[in-house]
Write an enzyme that holds these catalytic residues in place. Structure first.
Site, PDB file in Angstrom:
ATOM      1  N   ASP A 102       0.832  -1.197   0.000  1.00  0.00           N
ATOM      2  CA  ASP A 102       0.000   0.000   0.000  1.00  0.00           C
ATOM      3  C   ASP A 102       0.877   1.263   0.000  1.00  0.00           C
ATOM      4  O   ASP A 102       2.060   1.222   0.352  1.00  0.00           O
ATOM      5  CB  ASP A 102      -0.906   0.032   1.238  1.00  0.00           C
TER       6      ASP A 102
HETATM    7  N1  URA Z   1      -1.373  -5.908   3.816  1.00  0.00           N
HETATM    8  C1  URA Z   1      -1.884  -4.652   3.801  1.00  0.00           C
HETATM    9  O1  URA Z   1      -2.959  -4.399   4.324  1.00  0.00           O
HETATM   10  N2  URA Z   1      -1.161  -3.695   3.190  1.00  0.00           N
HETATM   11  C2  URA Z   1       0.043  -3.923   2.610  1.00  0.00           C
HETATM   12  O2  URA Z   1       0.661  -2.990   2.079  1.00  0.00           O
HETATM   13  C3  URA Z   1       0.548  -5.222   2.651  1.00  0.00           C
HETATM   14  C4  URA Z   1      -0.180  -6.203   3.262  1.00  0.00           C
END
Ligand code: URA
Length: 231
Positions: A102
């Site tokens: 993310d």
């Molecule tokens: N899980 C999430 O919620 N975000 C990420 O960036 C990676 C794994």
């Protein structure tokens, strides 16, 4: 380069095709039939499939990047910097990300032009572990450990998550090992407890740990042994 890798770098062969071609004794290297996947292919080797000379594909490239917060796991984005902007490499349009993070998640990101390698790494069925450090808004207690091990039902995908290992590091921090990479998986797992993830950092994938010396935004080429161990 190993013969099986030379072949699977060509767009026309997947791994199964390569196994079949070798087992069927349809491949020659410098005029000699070989079914050995480890056969060494050198720069000027002549590799043939039946009677057709195969031109080598583009050399495979593999990088480990320390993704900083505030950057998008995409190859292009109209608004924000992308992880590819951090790479100073030619032919960046050939590269893709193996396992997105993310916008504000930091940590280990693998980038390559080898589609088979990245597919294997990211398929949920392969069950390769990914380890995250998590910091949350609310307290994390012992109840979480059992629930993470038992799995969470994700209605959108209609799946129950694979057993995950949660280790408490502090009142609001934990280390989490999961073997899938579902959309926003970690945040959704903690969301079950209405506990917001404030900081998320990926330490490792499939046993490969982010180099402690790599600062956010820095990257390096993977070593051959690392590529083989992951692929
Ligand atoms: N899980 C999430 O919620 N975000 C990420 O960036 C990676 C794994």
């Amino acid at each position: 380069m190993r013969l099986d890798r030379f072949l699977s770098n060509l767009p026309r062969f997947n791994r199964k095709d390569v196994r079949l071609a070798l087992a069927g004794r349809r491949v020659t290297v410098d005029g000699q039939v070989t079914s050995d996947p480890h056969h060494d292919v050198r720069e000027f080797s002549c590799v043939q499939f039946d009677d057709e000379v195969l031109q080598p594909g583009k050399p495979a490239r593999y990088f480990m990047l320390h993704k900083p917060a505030g950057c998008v796991s995409a190859t292009v984005d109209p608004q924000h910097p992308t992880v590819l902007d951090l790479l100073h490499e030619p032919d960046k349009h050939d590269l893709h990300i193996a396992g997105r993070l993310d916008f504000n998640t930091t940590g280990l990101m693998l980038i390559t032009n080898d589609g088979q390698w990245s597919r294997r790494l990211t398929l949920p069925q392969t069950k390769l572990p990914k380890v995250y450090q998590v910091e949350t808004e609310q307290l994390i207690d012992e109840r979480y450990i059992e629930k993470f091990a038992a799995g969470f039902y994700f209605a959108f995908e209609d799946i129950t998550t694979q057993p995950a290992r949660l280790t408490l590091l502090g009142p609001r921090s934990a280390r989490l090992e999961i073997v899938e990479g579902r959309y926003h998986q970690v945040k959704r797992m903690f969301g079950h407890f209405d506990n917001k993830v404030l900081r998320l950092h990926r330490e490792s994938m499939a046993g490969l740990t982010l180099d402690p010396g790599l600062e956010p935004g820095q990257y390096r080429t993977l070593h051959p042994a690392e590529i083989v161990a992951l692929g």
